[in-house]
Write a protein that holds these residues in place. Structure first.
Motif, PDB file in Angstrom:
ATOM      1  N   THR A  18       2.285  14.093 -54.811  1.00  0.00           N
ATOM      2  CA  THR A  18       1.283  12.965 -54.463  1.00  0.00           C
ATOM      3  C   THR A  18       0.379  12.852 -53.393  1.00  0.00           C
ATOM      4  O   THR A  18       0.983  11.906 -52.634  1.00  0.00           O
ATOM      5  CB  THR A  18       2.077  11.545 -54.384  1.00  0.00           C
ATOM      6  N   PRO A  19      -0.338  13.672 -52.839  1.00  0.00           N
ATOM      7  CA  PRO A  19      -0.837  13.347 -51.761  1.00  0.00           C
ATOM      8  C   PRO A  19      -1.440  12.149 -51.409  1.00  0.00           C
ATOM      9  O   PRO A  19      -1.166  12.145 -50.056  1.00  0.00           O
ATOM     10  CB  PRO A  19      -1.597  14.789 -51.650  1.00  0.00           C
ATOM     11  N   GLU A  20      -1.722  11.809 -52.719  1.00  0.00           N
ATOM     12  CA  GLU A  20      -1.868   9.675 -52.336  1.00  0.00           C
ATOM     13  C   GLU A  20      -1.169   9.295 -51.204  1.00  0.00           C
ATOM     14  O   GLU A  20      -1.341   8.047 -50.906  1.00  0.00           O
ATOM     15  CB  GLU A  20      -2.857   9.730 -52.600  1.00  0.00           C
ATOM     16  N   VAL A  21      -0.006   9.237 -51.847  1.00  0.00           N
ATOM     17  CA  VAL A  21       1.306   8.799 -50.910  1.00  0.00           C
ATOM     18  C   VAL A  21       0.638   9.011 -49.066  1.00  0.00           C
ATOM     19  O   VAL A  21       1.202   7.737 -48.452  1.00  0.00           O
ATOM     20  CB  VAL A  21       2.753   9.090 -50.558  1.00  0.00           C
ATOM     21  N   ILE A  22       0.175   9.471 -48.282  1.00  0.00           N
ATOM     22  CA  ILE A  22       0.119   9.503 -47.603  1.00  0.00           C
ATOM     23  C   ILE A  22      -0.727   8.586 -46.842  1.00  0.00           C
ATOM     24  O   ILE A  22      -1.100   7.943 -45.262  1.00  0.00           O
ATOM     25  CB  ILE A  22      -0.544  10.724 -46.478  1.00  0.00           C
ATOM     26  N   PHE A  23      -2.111   8.339 -47.379  1.00  0.00           N
ATOM     27  CA  PHE A  23      -2.576   6.969 -47.567  1.00  0.00           C
ATOM     28  C   PHE A  23      -2.199   5.638 -47.767  1.00  0.00           C
ATOM     29  O   PHE A  23      -3.084   4.728 -47.267  1.00  0.00           O
ATOM     30  CB  PHE A  23      -4.320   7.406 -48.352  1.00  0.00           C
ATOM     31  N   GLU A  24      -0.812   5.190 -48.736  1.00  0.00           N
ATOM     32  CA  GLU A  24      -0.813   3.892 -48.968  1.00  0.00           C
ATOM     33  C   GLU A  24      -0.035   3.498 -47.885  1.00  0.00           C
ATOM     34  O   GLU A  24       0.240   1.915 -47.804  1.00  0.00           O
ATOM     35  CB  GLU A  24       0.781   4.831 -49.923  1.00  0.00           C
ATOM     36  N   ASP A  25       0.095   4.364 -47.097  1.00  0.00           N
ATOM     37  CA  ASP A  25       1.189   3.636 -45.704  1.00  0.00           C
ATOM     38  C   ASP A  25       0.710   5.062 -44.381  1.00  0.00           C
ATOM     39  O   ASP A  25       0.966   5.510 -44.695  1.00  0.00           O
ATOM     40  CB  ASP A  25       2.320   3.277 -45.237  1.00  0.00           C
ATOM     41  N   LYS A  26      -0.453   4.186 -43.662  1.00  0.00           N
ATOM     42  CA  LYS A  26      -0.623   4.939 -42.356  1.00  0.00           C
ATOM     43  C   LYS A  26       0.163   5.841 -41.252  1.00  0.00           C
ATOM     44  O   LYS A  26      -0.323   6.115 -40.649  1.00  0.00           O
ATOM     45  CB  LYS A  26      -2.100   4.143 -41.876  1.00  0.00           C
ATOM     46  N   LYS A  27       1.427   5.009 -41.377  1.00  0.00           N
ATOM     47  CA  LYS A  27       2.317   5.003 -40.407  1.00  0.00           C
ATOM     48  C   LYS A  27       3.319   6.217 -40.909  1.00  0.00           C
ATOM     49  O   LYS A  27       4.286   6.477 -40.901  1.00  0.00           O
ATOM     50  CB  LYS A  27       3.120   4.274 -40.369  1.00  0.00           C
ATOM     51  N   PHE A  28       3.217   6.647 -42.701  1.00  0.00           N
ATOM     52  CA  PHE A  28       4.243   8.058 -43.729  1.00  0.00           C
ATOM     53  C   PHE A  28       4.736   9.016 -43.278  1.00  0.00           C
ATOM     54  O   PHE A  28       6.099   8.626 -42.520  1.00  0.00           O
ATOM     55  CB  PHE A  28       3.036   8.266 -44.676  1.00  0.00           C
ATOM     56  N   SER A  29       3.636   9.386 -41.989  1.00  0.00           N
ATOM     57  CA  SER A  29       4.378  10.742 -41.530  1.00  0.00           C
ATOM     58  C   SER A  29       5.144  10.389 -40.411  1.00  0.00           C
ATOM     59  O   SER A  29       5.692  11.243 -39.977  1.00  0.00           O
ATOM     60  CB  SER A  29       2.874  11.385 -41.509  1.00  0.00           C
ATOM     61  N   GLU A  30       4.111   9.507 -39.591  1.00  0.00           N
ATOM     62  CA  GLU A  30       5.186   9.502 -38.989  1.00  0.00           C
ATOM     63  C   GLU A  30       6.217   8.672 -38.525  1.00  0.00           C
ATOM     64  O   GLU A  30       7.688   9.267 -38.226  1.00  0.00           O
ATOM     65  CB  GLU A  30       4.481   7.918 -37.683  1.00  0.00           C
ATOM     66  N   LYS A  31       6.828   7.537 -40.057  1.00  0.00           N
ATOM     67  CA  LYS A  31       8.227   7.432 -39.935  1.00  0.00           C
ATOM     68  C   LYS A  31       8.834   8.970 -40.416  1.00  0.00           C
ATOM     69  O   LYS A  31      10.418   8.901 -40.820  1.00  0.00           O
ATOM     70  CB  LYS A  31       8.255   6.556 -41.462  1.00  0.00           C
ATOM     71  N   CYS A  32       8.150   9.771 -41.385  1.00  0.00           N
ATOM     72  CA  CYS A  32       9.103  11.575 -41.249  1.00  0.00           C
ATOM     73  C   CYS A  32       9.441  12.116 -40.786  1.00  0.00           C
ATOM     74  O   CYS A  32      10.490  12.792 -40.680  1.00  0.00           O
ATOM     75  CB  CYS A  32       7.989  11.628 -42.752  1.00  0.00           C
ATOM     76  N   TRP A  33       9.294  11.309 -39.436  1.00  0.00           N
ATOM     77  CA  TRP A  33      10.257  12.016 -38.335  1.00  0.00           C
ATOM     78  C   TRP A  33      11.499  11.571 -37.447  1.00  0.00           C
ATOM     79  O   TRP A  33      12.171  11.892 -36.895  1.00  0.00           O
ATOM     80  CB  TRP A  33       8.950  11.975 -36.387  1.00  0.00           C
ATOM     81  N   THR A  34      12.010  10.910 -39.136  1.00  0.00           N
ATOM     82  CA  THR A  34      13.118  10.417 -38.594  1.00  0.00           C
ATOM     83  C   THR A  34      14.611  11.386 -38.744  1.00  0.00           C
ATOM     84  O   THR A  34      13.947  12.418 -39.278  1.00  0.00           O
ATOM     85  CB  THR A  34      13.086   8.910 -39.262  1.00  0.00           C
ATOM     86  N   HIS A  35      16.013  10.805 -37.961  1.00  0.00           N
ATOM     87  CA  HIS A  35      17.088  12.005 -38.233  1.00  0.00           C
ATOM     88  C   HIS A  35      17.746  11.552 -39.333  1.00  0.00           C
ATOM     89  O   HIS A  35      18.880  11.890 -40.014  1.00  0.00           O
ATOM     90  CB  HIS A  35      17.356  12.245 -37.436  1.00  0.00           C
TER      91      HIS A  35
END
Length: 140
Positions: free
Chosen positions: A52-69
């Motif tokens: 569901t690639p559209e998930v990255i447009f649901e929250d503009k900080k989605f990819s940034e949040k994925c850098w979590t540990h």
């Protein structure tokens, strides 16, 4: 990094964690075993993005949040929180293994861990069929 890269890192870190346990390097084994879980969950996040690639447009900080540990945050970003909750409710052994694994964080690299804690974490991750990694691999 792509999904396969994360999967390969997960597998490598688990092998290394096992070798470190064999070498009586408990703290390093504890850390790498937890890091393997993080890598596996990041592969799950990419599986979600692939489906569901559209998930990255649901929250503009989605990819940034994925850098979590954070293990549980990565479960959420992979959209697996409800699935995990249902699976641990249905499987006591899996639930107990998640209890051992869920609070790992990258600060573990600075901590001293006992043989018992390192082994318990490694077993909770690798147990077949109720290990956390078995569950992760079913979703990546």
């Amino acid at each position: 990094m792509n999904r396969l890269d994360w999967q390969q890192l997960e597998e490598r870190w688990l092998v290394d964690a096992n070798n470190l346990l064999d070498d009586h390097r408990w703290s390093a084994a504890y850390y790498l075993a937890g890091y393997a879980v993080e890598c596996g969950l990041k592969a799950c996040v990419l599986a979600r993005v692939g489906a569901t690639p559209e998930v990255i447009f649901e929250d503009k900080k989605f990819s940034e949040k994925c850098w979590t540990h954070s293990v549980l945050e990565l479960v959420k970003h992979a959209n697996l929180a409800a699935t995990r909750a249902a699976d641990v409710a249905a499987n006591v052994a899996l639930g107990n293994n998640w209890l051992v694994v869920k609070d790992w964080n990258e600060k573990a690299r600075y901590e001293t861990k006992s043989h018992q804690k390192a082994k318990k974490r490694y077993v909770a991750i690798t147990d077949n069929p109720n290990g956390v990694m078995q569950w992760i691999r079913a979703h990546w």
